[in-house]
Design an enzyme around this catalytic site. Structure first.
Site, PDB file in Angstrom:
ATOM      1  N   THR A  13     -10.136   0.546  -9.192  1.00  0.00           N
ATOM      2  CA  THR A  13      -9.088  -0.336  -8.715  1.00  0.00           C
ATOM      3  C   THR A  13      -9.107  -1.514  -9.667  1.00  0.00           C
ATOM      4  O   THR A  13      -9.918  -1.540 -10.586  1.00  0.00           O
ATOM      5  CB  THR A  13      -9.442  -0.651  -7.251  1.00  0.00           C
ATOM      6  N   ASN A  30      -6.224   4.435  -6.981  1.00  0.00           N
ATOM      7  CA  ASN A  30      -7.381   5.053  -6.342  1.00  0.00           C
ATOM      8  C   ASN A  30      -8.359   5.513  -7.423  1.00  0.00           C
ATOM      9  O   ASN A  30      -9.086   4.698  -7.962  1.00  0.00           O
ATOM     10  CB  ASN A  30      -6.996   6.176  -5.389  1.00  0.00           C
ATOM     11  N   ARG A  75       0.848  -1.190   0.000  1.00  0.00           N
ATOM     12  CA  ARG A  75       0.000   0.000   0.000  1.00  0.00           C
ATOM     13  C   ARG A  75       0.890   1.248   0.000  1.00  0.00           C
ATOM     14  O   ARG A  75       1.964   1.254   0.620  1.00  0.00           O
ATOM     15  CB  ARG A  75      -0.847  -0.038   1.274  1.00  0.00           C
ATOM     16  N   GLY A 126     -13.759  -1.443  -6.858  1.00  0.00           N
ATOM     17  CA  GLY A 126     -15.057  -0.875  -6.469  1.00  0.00           C
ATOM     18  C   GLY A 126     -15.040  -0.068  -5.188  1.00  0.00           C
ATOM     19  O   GLY A 126     -16.101   0.164  -4.599  1.00  0.00           O
ATOM     20  N   GLY A 127     -13.863   0.376  -4.730  1.00  0.00           N
ATOM     21  CA  GLY A 127     -13.808   1.227  -3.539  1.00  0.00           C
ATOM     22  C   GLY A 127     -14.512   0.562  -2.374  1.00  0.00           C
ATOM     23  O   GLY A 127     -14.295  -0.624  -2.080  1.00  0.00           O
ATOM     24  N   THR A 151      -4.218  -0.647  -7.136  1.00  0.00           N
ATOM     25  CA  THR A 151      -4.966   0.564  -7.464  1.00  0.00           C
ATOM     26  C   THR A 151      -4.108   1.818  -7.570  1.00  0.00           C
ATOM     27  O   THR A 151      -3.009   1.877  -7.029  1.00  0.00           O
ATOM     28  CB  THR A 151      -6.044   0.810  -6.374  1.00  0.00           C
ATOM     29  N   SER A 161      -7.698   1.054   3.429  1.00  0.00           N
ATOM     30  CA  SER A 161      -8.210   0.600   2.141  1.00  0.00           C
ATOM     31  C   SER A 161      -9.429  -0.292   2.342  1.00  0.00           C
ATOM     32  O   SER A 161      -9.677  -0.793   3.442  1.00  0.00           O
ATOM     33  CB  SER A 161      -7.112  -0.200   1.436  1.00  0.00           C
TER      34      SER A 161
END
Ligand code: GLY
Length: 580
Positions: free
Chosen positions: A383, A403, A109, A475-476, A401, A454
């Site tokens: 993502t 973002n 990340r 898909g967040g 991702t 996340s």
């Protein structure tokens, strides 16, 4: 040496060189990307968001690589052919099950730069500037992807030189873009112009059209530096110089020290059981594994199979589990290296049963704010997920991702890749929703070196300790709910994999207090939920779920022996399944 021995030696040497040359050439036409939605195969399978990337992964499996080789090469290919989410300038998470049964989770990340601080997007009047956390140089966290690829490499069989070659070729020779990709680039032309200090290849004089070739020379050069210098080819030397120069031109804050110090981290997997299956997920700083755990445990003791798929009773129950899990996310979750996330409490079964005590069948629950300062969370949905399995039993589930779509919209001048806008996944000001409307508080506040929370939920489901499902989705904030629904569809509703992937999904995230539904959500079900007091909002598609399911011979017919991999790519996008 006898003449015949000498000739034999020459022949062996020649065939060795010959096979090396051959192995470096791709066996498929990079200008012909056809999307295959499902394969049933025995040796290995790859599902990703782009047909060329899935083909690259398959190629590595065929060249003797394992699921980790395919995962590295597929991610690198996605960085070229799927620039809206595939990346070098972003970050991700890997959940893996090794052939020997070991479980691994890798965190690559992005991190807040050393110069980042809690109020960095808040002006003197206390106003939060989301345009700065969502676009341009200041929205970028320190990228983790390249470190993640090198941390994965010890589990792979092939050298990085071979794994990166397809991506270099795709960047250098180009690939044909689709009508949808052309539309997306055209619609963002002005935005790209606004957030770039050097005109990127994604902006051209006239409009992009279906079938145009996208060639990315700067990106190819960056990939070659990574090929030749390893991780340092990105975090040090010329690429680091280009990133830091870009930051200076655009008033960003990522520096040499941020890049040099970046490390991917293997973490303890988040594992829980559900109806006899073991579910392996990502721990903090992704909320994905814990949210999935909470939602599944909140419904485990209820008779879902009896309620039935998309019945008012099952959907309401799942909505209420989603609401409660997301309320906990806002209050408690963040980077556990910086904040004491009470994971044991939140995953404790009696705590979760207690959470459901106020659930009333047939009546919508409420999203009371339990702590001042909490606000809705909003996360970008652009993502991308890849699921991979090989015949030795290695299974890899990766979500990665930038973002937002194309991240910060800023391409590093001369280096050819987009930087993420992942800083927006921090709670930039308690009470101010991020781009997904999700809220957060102190647990997810910005601190230098901290990773932003996340929702990515790469997941592996084990049955009798062997891989059963390898899945995930972009898909967040809708990611954990889509994974939750897909697993329930397969385990509780005994649904086939394609339907579990493609049937309508729904989403509740505590705040805003509403249920998001896909367009094909049944009308009668809408009416039932509205009668219970729910507010529904129709929206664009939810997620693009990629699933590999392991089938055993009885699942096919008696003439087949052994296990098969059923790989299914989501119909919502150009996603593709490949295997052999
Ligand atoms: N940026 C989306 C996520 O990490 O959940």
């Amino acid at each position: 040496m006898k003449k015949t021995t000498y000739l034999l030696l020459l022949l062996v040497l020649y065939s060795g060189c010959h096979s090396l040359r051959k192995s470096e050439q791709l066996s498929f036409n990079t200008f012909n990307a056809v999307s295959q939605k499902k394969v049933i195969v025995q040796n290995g399978a790859v599902v990703s968001a782009h047909p060329l990337a899935s083909k690259v992964g398959l190629e590595m499996l065929k060249m003797g690589g394992n699921a980790f080789d395919a995962a590295i090469a597929t991610q690198l290919a996605l960085a070229v052919v799927y620039p809206n989410a595939g990346n070098l300038g972003g970050g991700g998470f890997m959940v893996a099950r090794l052939a020997n049964g070991d479980l691994k989770t890798l965190d690559y990340r992005e991190k807040a730069p050393i110069k980042g601080f809690k109020e960095m997007y808040i002006d003197e009047n206390g106003k939060a500037h989301t345009e700065l956390s969502q676009n341009g140089h200041l929205s970028a966290g320190v990228p983790g992807t390249v470190a993640g690829l090198f941390a994965t490499l010890p589990y792979a069989r092939l050298p990085m030189k071979q794994l990166i070659q397809p991506a270099i070729e795709l960047a250098e020779k180009g690939f044909l873009i689709t009508a949808a990709e052309a539309r997306s680039l055209n619609s963002l032309k002005k935005t790209f112009e606004k957030y770039n200090t050097v005109r990127p290849v994604f902006v051209k004089a006239g409009p992009w059209s279906d079938g145009d070739t996208l060639i990315q020379k700067d990106l190819a050069a960056t990939l070659k530096r990574i090929r030749d210098n390893g991780q340092k080819g990105f975090y040090e030397g010329e690429t680091a110089r280009l990133i830091v120069e870009e930051m200076k031109r655009g008033h960003g804050i990522i520096g040499y020290k941020d890049l040099k110090n970046y490390k991917a981290i293997f973490r303890e997997p988040h594992v829980f059981t559900y109806k006899g299956y073991s579910i392996v997920g990502m721990p903090m700083p992704s909320s994905g594994g814990l949210l999935l755990n909470q939602m599944m445990k909140m419904v485990e003791d209820r008779p879902l199979p009896e309620y039935g798929f998309l019945s008012p009773r099952s959907v309401q129950l799942m909505i209420e589990a989603e609401r409660r899990a997301f309320a906990d996310r806002a209050e408690y979750m963040g980077d556990a290296d910086f904040y004491p996330v009470p994971v044991s409490m939140l995953s404790n079964e009696s705590y979760l049963q207690d959470r459901m005590k106020d659930f009333v069948p047939g009546k919508a629950g409420s999203s009371k704010i339990t702590q001042p300062g909490l606000s809705p969370v909003k996360e970008s949905e652009e993502t991308t997920h890849l699921s991979i399995i090989d015949r030795d039993g290695n299974a890899v589930s990766i979500t990665t991702t930038l973002n937002n779509s194309y991240g910060s919209k800023t391409v590093v001048g001369g280096a050819g890749f987009f930087l993420n806008d992942e800083m927006d996944d921090f709670s930039i000001k308690p009470g101010v929703p991020n781009m997904f409307g999700a809220v957060g508080g102190e647990a997810n506040a910005i601190m230098p070196g901290k990773r932003m929370l996340s929702s990515m939920t790469p997941t592996i489901v084990l049955k009798d300790n062997a891989p059963f499902l390898v899945l995930g989705t972009p898909g967040g904030t809708t990611i954990p709910t889509s994974v939750f629904q897909t697993i329930i569809d397969i385990i509780d509703f005994d649904m086939n994999t394609e339907d579990a992937v493609n049937q309508p999904k729904f989403h509740h995230q505590w705040l805003p207090d509403r249920v998001d539904i896909e367009k094909n959500f049944p009308q009668s079900l809408r009416a039932s939920l509205e009668k219970m007091g729910y507010t529904l909002q129709e929206r664009e598609s939810i997620g693009r779920t990629e699933v590999i399911k392991v089938l055993y011979k009885t699942a096919l017919n008696e003439n087949f022996k052994g296990q098969f991999f059923e790989a299914v790519a989501d119909n919502r996008g150009n996603d593709a399944a490949e295997g052999y």
